[in-house]
Design an enzyme around this catalytic site. Sequence first.
Site, PDB file in Angstrom:
ATOM      1  N   CYS A   1     -14.589  -6.877  15.462  1.00 35.00           N
ATOM      2  CA  CYS A   1     -13.225  -7.967  15.576  1.00 35.00           C
ATOM      3  C   CYS A   1     -13.093  -7.004  16.654  1.00 35.00           C
ATOM      4  CB  CYS A   1     -13.270  -8.305  14.098  1.00 35.00           C
ATOM      5  SG  CYS A   1     -12.085  -7.556  13.760  1.00 35.00           S
TER       6      CYS A   1
ATOM      7  N   CYS B   1     -12.486  -8.814   9.726  1.00 29.86           N
ATOM      8  CA  CYS B   1     -13.627  -9.355   9.837  1.00 29.86           C
ATOM      9  C   CYS B   1     -14.380  -9.288   8.675  1.00 29.86           C
ATOM     10  CB  CYS B   1     -14.904  -9.605  11.135  1.00 29.86           C
ATOM     11  SG  CYS B   1     -14.559  -6.991  11.258  1.00 29.86           S
TER      12      CYS B   1
ATOM     13  N   ASP C   1      -2.310   1.727   6.924  1.00 23.49           N
ATOM     14  CA  ASP C   1      -2.140   1.326   5.809  1.00 23.49           C
ATOM     15  C   ASP C   1      -1.238   0.032   5.755  1.00 23.49           C
ATOM     16  OD1 ASP C   1      -1.736   3.631   5.115  1.00 23.49           O
ATOM     17  OD2 ASP C   1      -0.386   4.645   6.374  1.00 23.49           O
TER      18      ASP C   1
ATOM     19  N   CYS D   1     -11.690  -3.975   6.951  1.00 20.59           N
ATOM     20  CA  CYS D   1     -10.922  -4.485   8.372  1.00 20.59           C
ATOM     21  C   CYS D   1     -10.952  -5.558   7.319  1.00 20.59           C
ATOM     22  CB  CYS D   1     -12.372  -5.033   9.363  1.00 20.59           C
ATOM     23  SG  CYS D   1     -11.576  -6.011  10.481  1.00 20.59           S
TER      24      CYS D   1
ATOM     25  N   ASP E   1       0.548  -1.469  -0.191  1.00 20.98           N
ATOM     26  CA  ASP E   1      -0.136   0.312  -0.213  1.00 20.98           C
ATOM     27  C   ASP E   1       0.736   1.308  -0.110  1.00 20.98           C
ATOM     28  OD1 ASP E   1      -2.505   1.346   0.036  1.00 20.98           O
ATOM     29  OD2 ASP E   1      -1.331   1.909   2.287  1.00 20.98           O
TER      30      ASP E   1
ATOM     31  N   CYS F   1     -11.106  -1.823  14.727  1.00 21.71           N
ATOM     32  CA  CYS F   1     -12.772  -2.214  14.151  1.00 21.71           C
ATOM     33  C   CYS F   1     -13.770  -2.435  15.606  1.00 21.71           C
ATOM     34  CB  CYS F   1     -12.328  -3.711  13.910  1.00 21.71           C
ATOM     35  SG  CYS F   1     -13.559  -4.139  12.844  1.00 21.71           S
TER      36      CYS F   1
ATOM     37  N   GLU G   1      -1.665  -1.807  -5.773  1.00 17.46           N
ATOM     38  CA  GLU G   1      -3.323  -1.300  -6.152  1.00 17.46           C
ATOM     39  C   GLU G   1      -3.295  -0.529  -7.551  1.00 17.46           C
ATOM     40  OE1 GLU G   1      -5.270   0.816  -2.695  1.00 17.46           O
ATOM     41  OE2 GLU G   1      -3.464   1.393  -2.312  1.00 17.46           O
TER      42      GLU G   1
END
Length: 374
Positions: free
Chosen positions: A341, A323, A348, A320, A184, A338, A268
């Site tokens: 979870c 989950c 990042d 996330c 990323d 999150c 990406e």
Amino acid sequence: MRKTFLYRAKIGKQTEKTAHHWLDICREVYNSALRQRIIRYRESQESISAYTQAKQLPSIKKDFPEVKTVNSQTLQDVLERLDKGYKAFFRRVKKSEKPGFPRFKNSQSYNSFTLKQSGYIIDGRYLHVKNVGRFKLFLSRPVEGDIKTITIRRMPTGKWFVAFSCDNVPVQILPQASEKVGIDVGIKHFLVDDKGGSVENPKYFRRAEKLLRRRQRSLCRRKKGSNRRDKTKILVAKTHEKIYNQRKDFLHKVANQYIARFQTIYIEDLKIRNMAKNRHLSKSITDCGWGTFFGFLSYKAENAGRTVIKVLPYNTSQRCSGCGEKVFKSLSVRIHNCPFCGLVLDRDHNAAINICQDGQSRQALTSDMLELVA
């Protein structure tokens, strides 16, 4: 495969003078060919091909004897460059993009000429060009493969470079690796991978911005056409050149690290040009050089027998990785927390894990489809 080898060149005053003369002639041929195309289209609504213009070169040499000093294939390459510019213009028009019609070149914007099968001799570290002179090359690495073209380029700082474009360059396959990684890219950190590793963003342009601003102000105060303006212009160009070289060296080193370690790299598929339209982040995004880095990764992976896979960037930062639930957070929030979870980690790092998971899913889906087709 084709590969380009770039070398710094040192030349004498007479060779430099002759090389400048070649550039001026090539520029005049380019501008004349562009003018001919424009007039032809206005008069008859018809275009003229590069082949037709190339057949006119012998008659041009009779009318202008100085054109004879330039290699004939170099002049043909000038017309081919113009033809590529026209084809790119019409391609952008069909795609409803900004057209960018080919422009007339001035003495500062036409900076290179190309040699093909003839007109030069390579003698060790020296390149002898007929009717130009001798170029002393700083050979940082040997030229490999079959030489197809040689391009001699003058930089804004006054330096000269020689680029050899070669076919049949041997591919250096690295030992097989089993690891996969998701990457990323960002502004705070240049990149973060799914293993938790990160590379700091050097921000070369930001660090040189103060010096560049001072030299640009000095350039604006100089009188146009004066020697002092020319000297200051070179100082500005040297600042930009240093930033470019620093960024390029950094991107090469980071790409080499990941290519040497990982067999499959997931990145990406970013629309960087659209992202750079953000007036608050455009300078920082451009300074990172993500597009150049992805390009380096791709061609180095091809040479080394590695694989680079692009995945869709949607919601990789919001989703996330534990989950799969979407957790909205603005750019100022740097920690992913999150509520579903309880996963807490750097945003990042979370995005890099999602990129790796998406890439593996896409790779598995592609393999299944290929098996069905077979």
